[in-house]
Design a protein around this motif. Structure first.
Motif, PDB file in Angstrom:
ATOM      1  N   GLN A   2       0.825  -1.329  -0.442  1.00 13.62           N
ATOM      2  CA  GLN A   2      -0.018  -0.111  -0.353  1.00 13.62           C
ATOM      3  C   GLN A   2       1.123   0.731  -0.242  1.00 13.62           C
ATOM      4  O   GLN A   2       2.293   0.799   0.224  1.00 13.62           O
ATOM      5  N   VAL A   3       0.366   2.156  -0.778  1.00 13.35           N
ATOM      6  CA  VAL A   3       1.377   3.607  -0.529  1.00 13.35           C
ATOM      7  C   VAL A   3       0.530   4.313   0.615  1.00 13.35           C
ATOM      8  O   VAL A   3      -1.041   4.653   0.036  1.00 13.35           O
ATOM      9  N   ALA A   4       1.205   5.170   0.539  1.00 14.44           N
ATOM     10  CA  ALA A   4       0.888   7.456   1.026  1.00 14.44           C
ATOM     11  C   ALA A   4       1.309   7.988   0.433  1.00 14.44           C
ATOM     12  O   ALA A   4       3.196   7.776   0.626  1.00 14.44           O
ATOM     13  N   LEU A   5       0.825   8.891   0.196  1.00 14.49           N
ATOM     14  CA  LEU A   5       1.726   9.899  -1.178  1.00 14.49           C
ATOM     15  C   LEU A   5       1.204  11.599  -0.373  1.00 14.49           C
ATOM     16  O   LEU A   5       0.207  12.372  -0.116  1.00 14.49           O
ATOM     17  N   PHE A   6       2.150  12.355  -0.382  1.00 17.43           N
ATOM     18  CA  PHE A   6       2.554  13.650   0.159  1.00 17.43           C
ATOM     19  C   PHE A   6       3.296  14.623  -1.171  1.00 17.43           C
ATOM     20  O   PHE A   6       4.276  14.204  -1.663  1.00 17.43           O
ATOM     21  N   ILE A   7       2.423  16.205  -1.505  1.00 20.58           N
ATOM     22  CA  ILE A   7       2.968  17.199  -1.877  1.00 20.58           C
ATOM     23  C   ILE A   7       3.317  18.577  -0.489  1.00 20.58           C
ATOM     24  O   ILE A   7       2.186  18.276   0.121  1.00 20.58           O
ATOM     25  N   LEU A  60      -1.026  15.933   8.880  1.00 23.71           N
ATOM     26  CA  LEU A  60      -0.732  15.715   7.737  1.00 23.71           C
ATOM     27  C   LEU A  60      -1.740  15.339   6.433  1.00 23.71           C
ATOM     28  O   LEU A  60      -1.643  15.409   5.005  1.00 23.71           O
ATOM     29  N   THR A  61      -3.431  15.372   6.638  1.00 22.38           N
ATOM     30  CA  THR A  61      -4.330  15.158   5.971  1.00 22.38           C
ATOM     31  C   THR A  61      -4.028  15.909   4.833  1.00 22.38           C
ATOM     32  O   THR A  61      -4.150  15.391   3.363  1.00 22.38           O
ATOM     33  N   ALA A 117      -1.975  15.350   1.376  1.00 22.52           N
ATOM     34  CA  ALA A 117      -1.930  13.927   1.133  1.00 22.52           C
ATOM     35  C   ALA A 117      -2.591  13.650  -0.114  1.00 22.52           C
ATOM     36  O   ALA A 117      -3.193  14.464  -0.305  1.00 22.52           O
ATOM     37  N   VAL A 118      -2.424  12.950  -1.117  1.00 22.41           N
ATOM     38  CA  VAL A 118      -2.348  13.254  -3.061  1.00 22.41           C
ATOM     39  C   VAL A 118      -2.367  11.330  -3.156  1.00 22.41           C
ATOM     40  O   VAL A 118      -2.221  10.577  -2.721  1.00 22.41           O
ATOM     41  N   SER A 119      -2.168  11.578  -4.601  1.00 24.24           N
ATOM     42  CA  SER A 119      -2.610  10.286  -4.967  1.00 24.24           C
ATOM     43  C   SER A 119      -1.335  10.401  -6.073  1.00 24.24           C
ATOM     44  O   SER A 119      -0.909  11.476  -6.112  1.00 24.24           O
ATOM     45  N   SER A 146      -4.245   8.918  -0.936  1.00 23.82           N
ATOM     46  CA  SER A 146      -4.245   8.183  -0.430  1.00 23.82           C
ATOM     47  C   SER A 146      -4.669   8.597   0.745  1.00 23.82           C
ATOM     48  O   SER A 146      -4.864   9.844   1.590  1.00 23.82           O
ATOM     49  N   VAL A 147      -4.881   7.864   1.958  1.00 21.52           N
ATOM     50  CA  VAL A 147      -5.013   7.037   3.188  1.00 21.52           C
ATOM     51  C   VAL A 147      -4.162   7.943   4.248  1.00 21.52           C
ATOM     52  O   VAL A 147      -3.014   7.176   4.034  1.00 21.52           O
TER      53      VAL A 147
END
Length: 273
Positions: free
Chosen positions: A206-211, A222-223, A226-228, A252-253
């Motif tokens: 599973q992945v979590a992604l951020f910008i 951090l919500t 969160a991005v795709s 991402s969650v």
């Protein structure tokens, strides 16, 4: 001889770019563990990059902007609980020739505005003195807004280490996002990113992604960042190397992280009172 070979490589890359021929960066065999799905694939013309394989991380160094465009490393629970104290040993990367790398002098005069911001953070490497020292190479840095580096970006790094205990082992990747115009600092004209992206792949794929924009950003939830996968790929200009089957469109969650439990485990492991 090393400098001549390096310059010749840049000439070849420039020639290929001129005629639109594809050229893809590759991850050295010795660093496959750090980047198990390979290198990113640029959707346009790939910048001239040098692959730098260090003991615990791999970087694709942008030979024009003099910062890494892509950094990848593995993070286990054991490594997240490393106990070595931080030693600021910033240094130019010895695997890059002078004139084609950032130097310490490039960052002078920018205190409080831009930090030498780690892409692969020192605290992920407190388990070994050599790998910790290599994390301070300037090829692992970029000019990061001081109150991003020390606030929300640091928060993301801390939470990632907590995830390594509950969701690991992890593969972590990050890098810059470039604006239409690029500010530079120092005599060597080190590029200042407009923003940064980070991708965490957990032990189940599973992945979590951020910008995050390269600006002062309060430390907290951090919500909002969160991005795709698709958003990171569009902003970064390349296709991310990820496990097969990852949904590239879903935002991402933000996984739960028990920071208090992580800190207690860290104190116990490192015998901190």
């Amino acid at each position: 001889m090393m400098k001549q070979v390096y310059l010749a490589g840049l000439v070849v890359l420039a020639w290929l770019s001129m005629f639109g021929e594809p050229w893809a960066a590759e991850i050295p065999d010795a660093c496959q563990t750090q980047a198990p799905w390979g290198a990113p694939q640029w959707t346009g013309t790939e910048p001239p990059v040098t692959a730098l394989c260090h003991r615990a991380y791999v970087a694709l160094h942008d030979d024009v902007k003099l910062v890494p465009d892509f950094v990848s490393w593995s993070l286990t629970a054991e490594h997240a609980l490393g106990c070595l104290p931080r030693k600021d040993s910033f240094a130019p990367d010895p695997d890059l020739p002078p004139g084609h790398r950032a130097e310490l002098a490039d960052y002078k005069g920018h205190a409080g505005v831009y930090d030498r911001g780690h892409m692969a953070p020192n605290s992920d490497f407190e388990w070994d003195a050599q790998v910790q020292r290599e994390s301070f190479y300037l090829s692992n840095m970029s000019p990061q807004a001081s109150h991003l580096n020390q606030w929300e970006w640091e928060r993301l790094e801390e939470v990632t280490r907590a995830w390594a205990l509950t969701r690991g082992p992890l593969v972590v990747m990050d890098g810059p996002i470039w604006g239409a115009t690029v500010e530079t600092i120092g005599t060597d004209q080190v590029g200042v990113p407009a923003a940064y992206w980070k991708v965490i792949v957990d032990g189940s794929g599973q992945v979590a992604l951020f910008i995050m924009q390269n600006e002062a950003t309060a430390k907290g939830d951090l919500t909002p960042y969160a991005v795709s996968v698709a958003q990171v790929e569009t902003a970064a200009g390349f296709t991310l190397p990820l496990p097969a089957g990852v949904d590239r469109t879903a935002v991402s969650v933000v996984w739960p992280a028990d920071m208090e439990a992580f800190q207690e485990r860290k104190r116990a492991t490192c015998q901190i009172r």
